[in-house]
Scaffold this motif. Structure first.
Motif, PDB file in Angstrom:
ATOM      1  N   ARG A   1       0.778  -1.193  -0.048  1.00 53.54           N
ATOM      2  CA  ARG A   1      -0.136  -0.063   0.019  1.00 53.54           C
ATOM      3  C   ARG A   1       0.945   1.203  -0.115  1.00 53.54           C
TER       4      ARG A   1
ATOM      5  N   GLU B   1     -13.625   8.960   1.428  1.00 48.59           N
ATOM      6  CA  GLU B   1     -14.977   8.018   1.498  1.00 48.59           C
ATOM      7  C   GLU B   1     -14.508   6.480   1.295  1.00 48.59           C
ATOM      8  N   ARG B   2     -13.437   5.980   0.417  1.00 52.57           N
ATOM      9  CA  ARG B   2     -13.212   4.731   0.538  1.00 52.57           C
ATOM     10  C   ARG B   2     -12.332   4.245   1.872  1.00 52.57           C
ATOM     11  N   TYR B   3     -11.880   5.058   2.503  1.00 55.44           N
ATOM     12  CA  TYR B   3     -11.380   4.653   3.980  1.00 55.44           C
ATOM     13  C   TYR B   3     -12.149   4.989   5.028  1.00 55.44           C
ATOM     14  N   GLY B   4     -13.458   5.199   5.070  1.00 53.93           N
ATOM     15  CA  GLY B   4     -14.400   5.590   6.129  1.00 53.93           C
ATOM     16  C   GLY B   4     -13.981   6.652   6.887  1.00 53.93           C
TER      17      GLY B   4
ATOM     18  N   LEU C   1      -6.580   9.633  -1.910  1.00 58.47           N
ATOM     19  CA  LEU C   1      -7.397   9.556  -0.879  1.00 58.47           C
ATOM     20  C   LEU C   1      -8.777  10.120  -1.187  1.00 58.47           C
ATOM     21  N   GLY C   2      -8.714  10.954  -2.085  1.00 61.74           N
ATOM     22  CA  GLY C   2     -10.027  11.818  -2.309  1.00 61.74           C
ATOM     23  C   GLY C   2     -10.486  12.273  -1.235  1.00 61.74           C
TER      24      GLY C   2
ATOM     25  N   GLU D   1     -13.416  11.281   6.773  1.00 65.05           N
ATOM     26  CA  GLU D   1     -13.420  12.606   5.987  1.00 65.05           C
ATOM     27  C   GLU D   1     -11.905  13.154   5.879  1.00 65.05           C
TER      28      GLU D   1
ATOM     29  N   GLU E   1      -1.764   5.806   3.307  1.00 63.61           N
ATOM     30  CA  GLU E   1      -3.077   4.754   3.678  1.00 63.61           C
ATOM     31  C   GLU E   1      -2.641   4.099   4.993  1.00 63.61           C
TER      32      GLU E   1
ATOM     33  N   ASP F   1      -5.093   4.543   8.218  1.00 68.99           N
ATOM     34  CA  ASP F   1      -5.955   3.179   8.577  1.00 68.99           C
ATOM     35  C   ASP F   1      -5.576   3.482  10.103  1.00 68.99           C
TER      36      ASP F   1
END
Length: 442
Positions: free
Chosen positions: A38, A77-80, A73-74, A82, A42, A46
């Motif tokens: 990864r 959203e994908r990582y739950g 990361l945007g 903000e 990330e 996490d």
């Protein structure tokens, strides 16, 4: 109100080159350095999310750095979580890690508690325990501390002097051994004595730190150059503000090639419990390794047998601490230990890899002997039984490099996309940054 995370991700990663280069003139953000399958940021997100942090503020810098992180990361959203980013117009204020933090605290109007941490390290720590120490000391800032020996500290880490209550009363940035003996006389005759060092992670009372930063002299410094360890923390202590220290279990620095590889080996060995929780269960506990099922089923183009077949019949030896990604082709008589192998890589017959990282889609030629080495994505190491390649001593091979058979390198860094003929006896520390550099040595 819970703790928020502030990730300092704007550095240029000079110490980590060529890992932080996609080409000689295009920088890969430190946040996007590959690590155990990864990207670093990330793992950071996490690890913090698992301890209850769900809102992050990322201090970025410049077009390349900001766009790369945002593409990954945007907004979280994908990582739950903000995720919010520093404004490009604030890049001019990023004159040191401390200045960047202070300016963005104001911009974001943060008043709660924040965990400030760099993007080029991994930490083994308990946030609840760090918060408890912070509350007990009524601290403006609590510094995560790692205990190190004098030899480890000398010239490399910032040391802290603390009182009986655990409050910091002095900082010394990267002292030499003689200076350490003067500051910590108890270690002069005790080689096992430990010194608290600054791990680069801080729990901050944002409201009180913002108030402190409005003092005119500190405001002036924040316009010029203000780092956390060398400037901001000593300034707070000198003004009598409570700065606490809280010992954490472990810090893994990934800011240079040697530390990156040492940390990689320790993580693969299971020495970071927090990382163990974030990683998938190993396919084998003894020896400890991870192999994606697609790689177990991949046949090499010489014998036509799968990796699973070769592990079963003993023609491939997977030692402890190995991670193999997706669709990796492994030839016969390959030996691996404490090594991370990226997706789509090829390890040809007779290759030996230990304490190393092998990037996505890289090709390791036959009978190559590789230890303590970073091999970037799309690298081709041409090696054969008659002219094997040997890499060791914290060597780093940048993205897309081609190495010819017979090379012998120790402690050498090669920048991306170079074609390197067989070279031996380069001094450790040599950097091959261009074709001109190569011509000087052949």
């Amino acid at each position: 109100m819970g703790t928020v995370g502030i990730i300092l991700a704007g550095g240029r990663g000079e110490r980590a080159k060529p890992i932080t280069l996609e080409s000689a003139d295009y920088i890969r953000s430190k946040a996007l350095i590959p690590f155990v399958g990864r990207r670093l940021i990330e793992w950071v997100v996490d690890a913090c999310r698992e301890q209850g942090i769900h809102k992050f503020y990322v201090v970025a810098q410049g077009l390349e750095n900001r766009s790369q992180i945002m593409l990954l990361l945007g907004h979280g959203e994908r990582y739950g979580v903000e995720v919010r980013y520093s404004r490009p117009s604030f890049d001019r204020y990023n004159v040191g890690s401390g200045a960047a933090t202070l300016h963005n605290l104001e911009e974001w109007d943060l008043r709660e508690q924040a965990l400030v941490l760099p993007v080029d390290s991994i930490f083994d720590f308990s946030l609840p325990e760090l918060e408890a120490t912070h509350r007990a000391n009524k601290a403006v800032v609590t510094v995560a501390a790692v205990a190190r020996t004098p030899a480890e500290v000398a010239g490399k880490y910032g040391a802290m002097q603390t009182d009986a209550q655990g409050l910091v009363n002095g900082f010394v940035e990267k002292p030499g051994l003689d200076r350490i003996h003067d500051l910590f006389p108890e270690v002069r005759h005790d080689n096992c004595a430990m010194i608290p060092t600054n791990a680069g992670m801080y729990l901050v009372d944002c409201d009180r730190l913002r108030q402190a930063a409005r003092e005119p002299e500190l405001m002036r410094k924040a316009q010029q150059r203000l780092d956390w360890g060398g400037d901001l923390l000593p300034e707070l202590v000198a003004r009598g503000l409570p700065v606490g220290a809280h010992h954490i279990a472990r810090l893994g620095d990934l800011g240079n090639v040697e530390d990156y590889l040492i940390t990689l080996k320790d993580v693969l060995a299971g020495d970071y419990p927090l990382m163990n929780q974030l990683m998938t269960e190993p396919a084998s506990a003894s020896p400890r390794y991870w192999i994606h099922e697609s790689s177990l089923a991949t046949r090499d183009d010489i014998t036509g047998t799968t990796l699973a077949d070769k592990i079963e019949d003993g023609s491939v030896v997977i030692g402890p601490g190995v991670r193999i990604g997706r669709h990796v082709a492994v030839g016969s008589d390959v030996h691996l230990e404490y090594t991370d192998v990226g997706d789509g890589a090829e390890l040809r017959a007779g290759a030996r890899l230990s304490r190393s990282s092998c990037g996505d889609a890289s090709v390791i030629g036959s009978y190559a002997d590789i230890s303590d080495t970073y091999v970037g994505p799309m690298v081709e190491i041409q090696s054969d039984r008659q002219n094997p390649v040997r890499l060791e001593g914290y060597t780093a091979i940048g993205d897309g490099v081609q190495l010819w058979p017979g090379s012998r390198l120790s402690g050498v860094s090669i920048y991306p996309r170079l074609r390197v003929p067989a070279i031996a006896n380069l001094p450790s520390g040599t950097r091959l940054t261009s074709s001109d550099d190569i011509l000087r040595w052949i």
